[in-house]
Structures are given as C-alpha cells and as structure tokens.
Motif scaffolding. Structure first.
Motif, PDB file in Angstrom:
ATOM      1  N   PHE A   1       0.822  -1.219   0.000  1.00  0.00           N
ATOM      2  CA  PHE A   1       0.000   0.000   0.000  1.00  0.00           C
ATOM      3  C   PHE A   1       0.854   1.268   0.000  1.00  0.00           C
ATOM      4  N   GLY A   2       2.167   1.095  -0.170  1.00  0.00           N
ATOM      5  CA  GLY A   2       3.067   2.250  -0.115  1.00  0.00           C
ATOM      6  C   GLY A   2       2.845   3.242  -1.236  1.00  0.00           C
TER       7      GLY A   2
ATOM      8  N   PRO B   1     -11.316   5.563  -3.752  1.00  0.00           N
ATOM      9  CA  PRO B   1     -10.975   4.155  -3.990  1.00  0.00           C
ATOM     10  C   PRO B   1      -9.511   3.832  -3.739  1.00  0.00           C
ATOM     11  N   ILE B   2      -8.617   4.802  -3.904  1.00  0.00           N
ATOM     12  CA  ILE B   2      -7.215   4.585  -3.559  1.00  0.00           C
ATOM     13  C   ILE B   2      -7.072   4.415  -2.049  1.00  0.00           C
ATOM     14  N   ALA B   3      -7.757   5.277  -1.282  1.00  0.00           N
ATOM     15  CA  ALA B   3      -7.666   5.218   0.179  1.00  0.00           C
ATOM     16  C   ALA B   3      -8.248   3.920   0.730  1.00  0.00           C
ATOM     17  N   SER B   4      -9.271   3.376   0.084  1.00  0.00           N
ATOM     18  CA  SER B   4      -9.902   2.155   0.565  1.00  0.00           C
ATOM     19  C   SER B   4      -9.160   0.902   0.148  1.00  0.00           C
ATOM     20  N   GLY B   5      -8.278   1.026  -0.844  1.00  0.00           N
ATOM     21  CA  GLY B   5      -7.586  -0.139  -1.376  1.00  0.00           C
ATOM     22  C   GLY B   5      -8.320  -0.790  -2.527  1.00  0.00           C
ATOM     23  N   GLU B   6      -9.472  -0.237  -2.883  1.00  0.00           N
ATOM     24  CA  GLU B   6     -10.201  -0.746  -4.052  1.00  0.00           C
ATOM     25  C   GLU B   6      -9.367  -0.558  -5.313  1.00  0.00           C
ATOM     26  N   VAL B   7      -8.618   0.551  -5.354  1.00  0.00           N
ATOM     27  CA  VAL B   7      -7.722   0.854  -6.468  1.00  0.00           C
ATOM     28  C   VAL B   7      -6.288   0.836  -5.965  1.00  0.00           C
TER      29      VAL B   7
END
Length: 403
Positions: free
Chosen positions: A96-97, A122-128
C-alpha cells in the motif's frame, strides 16, 4: 475508533487518536505478520487475508486526507507508522506504499477537484492500487531524461485527447495496479518549463501492457514490472492538474516526501535487526559463555544501537521540518541517505553476530540483509541524495555570500 478499522472523525488526527492507531498497527505487525514472514518470502506474495486486514485497518489510505476517505496522517505521524511497518517484511508496506506515497501524493497535491473525486476515495480504501510510473531504463533518479512521450491528437485544441507511447521499468505494484500515474514528455525542455506532464492512465486502457513481475534479490512479495504504453489514448481530463508542465515538480515533491517515509521504514527495520541480534547474543553460547558477554559482540551491538537512535532522531526532525514547511528538499535527502546507509550497516552486523546461522534462509536477519539493499537505490540513490544535499548547501551559501 471503530471495531473494524482505524477510521476517526475530525479534521486532524490528534495525539491520543494517533497513539491508538500506532498501537493497533504495532500489534497487527508483530502478532499477525511477523509469524508469517517465511510464508510471504516462500510464496513471493502477501497472503490475501493480510491484504484484506490492511484494507480494513485503513492502511491503504493512512496518508490520504480524511475528506477523501483516508486517515489523514501528516508526515510526522507517517514516519512513526513507517517505523512499525519496517519491523517486518518490507513487502507488506510496499503493498500500500504507492497508494499513500509517491502515486497518491501526486493526486493529493496536484490533482484537479474532479480527479481527486474520481480516484482518491478508492485509492484510500484499497479498491484501487495506484502505481507511480516514472522510472525508465535511461531515466531513473533523474526524470529529466524521460523518453516516454505524450502528443495531443489535435495540437490546436486543449481539450483534445492525448496519445502516450513509451516504456517504464521497476514499477512497484504494476502487476496489481488499477491506475498508472504516468510521467511523459510533451516537448523538449525550454524557457517555459521542463516539458514533462503526468497522466492518470487506468491499467485497463487499450495499449497498456504489464510484463511478468521481476525476480529480485530481496523483498519477496513486493512485485515490480515493466510497463508498456503503445499508442495509449487518454482524454484531456487524464492530464493531472490540467497543466502540461506539472510533471517534474509533482515527481520531485512526491519523491522528497517519500524519502522521509523510506528513512522511517529503514529505522524500523534496523530496530528489528538489532532486536534479533540481542536475542541471539543473549541465548547463544560459545564455549559455555553467552556470546553477548564478549566485548567485540557488545561493540557491534553498541554501534547498531547508536545508528538506530541517531536515525530515529534524524527522521523525526526531517518530518517535522516537512510539516512546518521549513525544509522540504535537503532534510528529506539527508534522512534517506543516512538512514538507508545506516540500516545496511546494521543488517551486516546482525548477520555477523549470528555467525553461520545468519547466512541461512530461515533466519530473519538473512532476509533483512537482502531486503534493505534496495533502500539505497529506489526513490533516489544515495549518490543522488548527496548531489541534492551538496548542491542545495552550496546554493544557500552563495545566496548568503551575495547578500
């Protein structure tokens, strides 16, 4: 704090909330990840349950502002978390870095409102998963040598699509990426600017291809690959910030911030190597005597402890200077240079203290020795850091002399 994650309210993360966040991450690292380090190394992948746990904890967005769904940690808090993450396999943090660091920060600092609204949550959630597509065979630590090109379909229309052609190498998380934050040259550098732009290119776009992931010396489970752009057509809205000369500045600022984070991670890894060495020295005997009683072993441990403490103080100082705005150029390079060189020396001494067993694959210090070698290379080599530091100091000296 919720039962399932680290989400908190408010505009900022106060000291009490952050202490809880840090303790939760420490427990996760030491009780759930550390026992599975060999599994990560042998499988060259992060197990899916650990990936999911990291998502639920908010780790894919710890440095993304809260308004976009992240935890909103500032860099001073970021480096404290980095020290916890550095205590285990560096592949976990790498997962996630790029979302929190060099890729995500381009959007946080330079994206349009529309681009932030589309991608940051979506980047913050990890979806992307976002990758930072900068490095090329002929343009590594210095992006001025970029050969990837972007050309407007209609040069007279600012709303025209762009065509991107070129190749990137060593791109972290590329095989898993949904979005490539891609740097390309739109014209030769001139008096108007560097001619480097940055584009948001979804991985599913026609003409984007990703090679098989690289086989590296260390950091198993952290995947890097070549990425190729062959006549990739993207709309004008893909141009970050809507400006063609934004790329170089966006890259330099994101990399400088990332260097402080890498320094913090190096301190965490050095602490782990020291802890492993202390444990080994306390229980391993030679001729019936614990090797920790030998003065030459104690001397190595003393040097390791000195490096860890000096690195921790330095990285905290550099992070504070970043947050205040006092120094966002020289201090990050100083922190990365010292801490990544320091952890290499600490890892070497850790193997030495372990003796022959330290050369065996099942020993944590053997993995650490291989993993940390990369820290002196990526996000700007040690040589580049020395040039930034020395050049910056001379420029300041000349200014003072002229005044």
């Amino acid at each position: 704090m919720t039962d399932t994650g680290l989400a908190i309210g408010g505009a900022e993360v106060d000291a009490e909330d952050f202490a809880e966040i840090r303790q939760t991450v420490r427990e996760f690292i030491r009780t759930r990840v550390v026992p599975r380090e060999q599994e990560i190394a042998d499988g060259d992948a992060i197990p899916e349950d650990l990936r999911q746990a990291a998502k639920e904890m908010g780790l894919f967005g710890f440095a993304i502002p809260q308004e976009w769904g992240g935890l909103g940690l500032d860099l001073a808090q970021d480096v404290e978390l980095a020290q916890e993450l550095g205590y285990t396999s560096l592949a976990l943090r790498s997962m996630f870095g790029t979302n929190n660091g060099i890729a995500g920060q381009v959007l946080v600092n330079f994206g349009t409102d529309e681009q932030k609204a589309r991608w940051l949550a979506p980047i913050a959630s990890g979806e992307v998963v976002a990758s930072f597509a900068l490095t090329e065979p002929g343009a590594g630590s210095n992006p001025a040598g970029l050969r990837t090109k972007a050309v407007r379909v209609d040069k007279t229309d600012e709303n025209s699509d762009w065509i991107v052609d070129g190749s990137k190498c060593f791109i972290t998380n590329a095989p898993l990426a949904n979005l490539f934050v891609t740097f390309a040259r739109v014209r030769p550098a001139d008096d108007e600017g560097t001619g480097i732009a940055v584009f948001l290119i979804p991985a599913a776009t026609a003409g984007v291809s990703v090679s098989e992931h690289d086989r590296k010396m260390g950091q198993e489970g952290s995947w890097t690959s070549d990425v190729h752009f062959d006549g990739v057509r993207v709309p004008a809205s893909a141009l970050v910030g809507g400006e063609v000369d934004l790329g170089y500045r966006a890259a330099m600022i994101s990399l400088a911030r990332g260097r402080v984070h890498i320094a913090g991670m190096a301190v965490g890894t050095a602490q782990r190597a020291l802890d492993e060495s202390l444990r080994h020295a306390a229980i391993t005997t030679q001729g019936g005597t614990p090797i920790g009683d030998f003065q030459l072993v104690q001397a190595m441990l003393a040097d390791m402890q000195t490096g860890v403490m000096a690195g921790r103080a330095l990285v905290r100082d550099a992070a504070a200077k970043w947050v205040s705005g006092e120094d966002r150029r020289i201090a990050p390079s100083v922190a990365k240079l010292y801490c990544t060189e320091m952890v290499g020396e600490v890892a070497d001494k850790a193997v030495q203290i372990h003796g022959g067993s330290g050369y065996m694959r099942e020993m944590p210090v053997e993995r650490i020795y291989r993993d940390v070698r990369l820290l002196r290379l990526y996000e700007g080599t040690s040589e580049i850091q020395r040039l930034i530091i020395g050049g910056g100091l001379i420029r300041e000296a000349k200014k003072h002399a002229a005044s």
